[in-house]
Scaffold this active site. Structure first.
Site, short mmCIF file in Angstrom:
data_model
loop_
_atom_site.label_atom_id
_atom_site.label_comp_id
_atom_site.label_asym_id
_atom_site.label_seq_id
_atom_site.Cartn_x
_atom_site.Cartn_y
_atom_site.Cartn_z
N CYS A 132 6.01 28.70 21.27
CA CYS A 132 6.34 29.97 20.77
C CYS A 132 5.17 30.72 19.87
CB CYS A 132 7.83 30.17 20.57
SG CYS A 132 8.94 28.92 19.59
N HIS A 245 9.82 35.66 15.17
CA HIS A 245 9.58 33.99 14.80
C HIS A 245 9.06 35.14 13.97
CE1 HIS A 245 11.13 30.95 16.89
NE2 HIS A 245 10.06 30.72 17.08
N1 LIG Z 1 13.83 28.69 22.36
C1 LIG Z 1 12.59 29.28 22.33
O1 LIG Z 1 11.80 30.26 21.59
C2 LIG Z 1 11.37 28.56 22.71
C3 LIG Z 1 10.35 29.59 22.81
C4 LIG Z 1 9.55 28.37 23.54
C5 LIG Z 1 9.31 27.28 24.50
N2 LIG Z 1 10.62 26.55 24.82
C6 LIG Z 1 10.80 25.25 25.40
O2 LIG Z 1 12.00 25.80 26.56
C7 LIG Z 1 12.81 25.21 27.02
C8 LIG Z 1 13.82 25.24 27.11
O3 LIG Z 1 14.27 25.64 25.86
P1 LIG Z 1 15.84 26.84 25.32
O4 LIG Z 1 15.21 27.38 24.31
O5 LIG Z 1 15.78 27.57 26.44
O6 LIG Z 1 16.86 25.52 25.28
P2 LIG Z 1 18.59 25.55 25.95
O7 LIG Z 1 19.10 26.86 25.39
O8 LIG Z 1 18.93 24.31 25.40
O9 LIG Z 1 18.08 25.37 27.30
C9 LIG Z 1 17.71 24.15 28.04
C10 LIG Z 1 18.21 24.17 29.11
O10 LIG Z 1 17.82 23.20 30.60
C11 LIG Z 1 18.44 22.08 31.32
N3 LIG Z 1 18.65 21.64 31.53
C12 LIG Z 1 18.53 20.43 30.24
N4 LIG Z 1 18.40 19.42 30.74
C13 LIG Z 1 18.51 19.31 32.05
C14 LIG Z 1 17.93 17.84 32.76
N5 LIG Z 1 18.56 17.02 32.88
N6 LIG Z 1 17.66 18.48 34.37
C15 LIG Z 1 17.91 20.22 34.54
N7 LIG Z 1 18.25 20.77 33.40
C16 LIG Z 1 18.27 20.63 32.41
C17 LIG Z 1 19.94 23.28 30.49
O11 LIG Z 1 20.83 22.98 31.39
P3 LIG Z 1 22.13 23.16 31.41
O12 LIG Z 1 23.14 24.07 30.56
O13 LIG Z 1 22.55 22.36 32.07
O14 LIG Z 1 22.94 21.55 29.61
C18 LIG Z 1 19.28 24.11 29.70
O15 LIG Z 1 19.61 24.86 31.21
C19 LIG Z 1 12.54 23.68 26.16
O16 LIG Z 1 11.29 23.03 26.32
C20 LIG Z 1 11.99 24.55 25.24
O17 LIG Z 1 10.85 23.86 23.66
C21 LIG Z 1 11.05 27.65 23.58
#
Ligand SMILES: NC(=O)c1ccc[n+]([C@@H]2O[C@H](COP(=O)([O-])OP(=O)(O)OC[C@H]3O[C@@H](n4cnc5c(N)ncnc54)[C@H](OP(=O)(O)O)[C@@H]3O)[C@@H](O)[C@H]2O)c1
Length: 340
Positions: A132, A245
């Site tokens: 991001c 950010h």
């Molecule tokens: N947040 C940001 O600003 C941002 C920006 C750029 C990139 N990212 C990237 O995007 C990704 C997700 O981030 P997020 O912020 O959305 O995180 P999050 O809110 O913690 O959500 C994680 C998601 O992944 C799912 N998940 C976790 N373990 C899993 C598994 N074993 N099998 C299938 N699904 C699984 C979770 O499902 P459950 O609800 O069932 O646990 C949830 O839907 C990460 O790689 C992060 O680095 C995030």
């Protein structure tokens, strides 16, 4: 463009839910939506176009039995490494938000308005979405490089807790409320207390003293801009805000910059918003960028002592511009826009 079968892996997460609302807002042509998450989300639903859709636990059988054309991954690097290739093997284009494939030479790392051209004639079924903090930085660096040439870049970030997903938001919310109730606060998601604090570390440290987020920004910027020698230094800081950010960027340039010319180029760019008029106290804050898809730029100024230097303040919504929106724009670059 014909409607696609679209999977969202991590559909219950912060980025996953943002994917659903952006796809809906942009009227992305979807035949059927497949929301995947972990076993823990079995029985949950997500809402798409006023319909409740059951969440599907992520299993290879589910990937094989459904004919998925496009899979957006936002479930972390481990899940991407375990399952992205299964989707690709079964015919899907995968756009992954994690760090799993970003630095793989065979896999394009894309911010469409900066280097979307690399998607042309590229056979890779997996495309990586950058970090991001990188996504909001590189469009500005590209403009400055084109206009004045960059000798050196120094960036400091101010990154909201939503960068750590749902659990990051919950930790700040709980800590603030516990502190106001005079309860003891125990850090769990972040390494130190985040409420009313700043943490100058995001991700583990390497032996040279840099942390993971800093190294990601350095390496990814070089790859996206095709500037492997770019002299760039980064300090990443987690701050106790919820969304968006911010970054301060200091640059040494090959020639003296013209702020007017820079203003013109930013104004012309539909993916950017210029808010730069100190007489009107106009500069972007996190509140301006949250919920928006553009990169906001302000506080542009030449150095007082050295005219070949430039400082800037850059703000963007990390969950939209820094994640879901960029990935959807990659998909639109590959498959065409809704009304094509
Ligand atoms: N947040 C940001 O600003 C941002 C920006 C750029 C990139 N990212 C990237 O995007 C990704 C997700 O981030 P997020 O912020 O959305 O995180 P999050 O809110 O913690 O959500 C994680 C998601 O992944 C799912 N998940 C976790 N373990 C899993 C598994 N074993 N099998 C299938 N699904 C699984 C979770 O499902 P459950 O609800 O069932 O646990 C949830 O839907 C990460 O790689 C992060 O680095 C995030």
């Amino acid at each position: 463009m014909k409607p696609l079968n679209v999977a969202i892996v991590g559909a219950t997460g912060l980025v996953g839910l943002e994917f659903i609302s952006i796809l809906e807002e942009r009227n992305f042509p979807i035949e059927k939506l497949y929301p995947f998450a972990s076993d823990g989300s079995l029985g949950q639903t997500v809402t798409y176009k006023n319909k409740e859709i059951d969440v599907i636990p992520l299993k290879v059988e589910e990937i094989e039995k459904n004919k998925i054309d496009l899979a957006f991954f936002s479930a972390g690097a481990g899940v991407a490494l375990d399952f992205a290739k299964d989707f690709a093997r079964n015919g899907a284009i995968v756009i992954d938000n994690s760090s799993a494939f970003r630095m793989d030479d065979e896999i394009p790392l894309v911010v469409p308005e900066v280097n979307g051209g690399v998607l042309k004639d590229n056979g890779s079924k997996i495309i990586a979405n950058p970090n991001c903090s990188t996504i909001q930085l590189v469009p500005f660096l590209q403009i400055v490089e084109e206009l004045f040439g960059i000798k050196k870049v120094v960036v400091s970030t101010y990154q909201s807790v939503s960068g750590a997903g749902k659990k990051g938001i919950e930790e700040l919310r709980t800590q603030i409320s516990d502190l106001f109730s005079f309860k003891e606060v125990k850090p769990e998601v972040f390494l130190q207390r985040i409420a009313f604090n700043l943490i100058p570390q995001i991700g583990p440290f390497y032996d040279d003293g840099y942390c993971e987020e800093e190294v990601k920004m350095i390496n990814e910027s070089r790859k996206i801009l095709s500037m492997p020698e770019l002299d760039i230094d980064v300090t990443t800081v987690r701050v106790p805000t919820f969304f968006s950010h911010a970054e301060t960027v200091w640059m040494e340039l090959k020639k003296e910059c013209s702020i007017n010319e820079l203003h013109r180029r930013i104004r012309e760019n539909p993916e950017m918003v210029l808010m730069d008029d100190i007489e009107q106290l106009l500069y972007p804050t996190l509140i301006d960028s949250s919920g928006r898809d553009e990169v906001f730029v302000g506080r542009l100024r030449k150095g007082r002592e050295h005219k070949n230097t430039l400082s800037a303040w850059i703000v963007a919504d990390n969950v939209r511009k820094g994640a879901a929106y960029n990935a959807v724009r990659i998909a639109e670059t590959i498959f065409g826009e809704a009304n094509d």
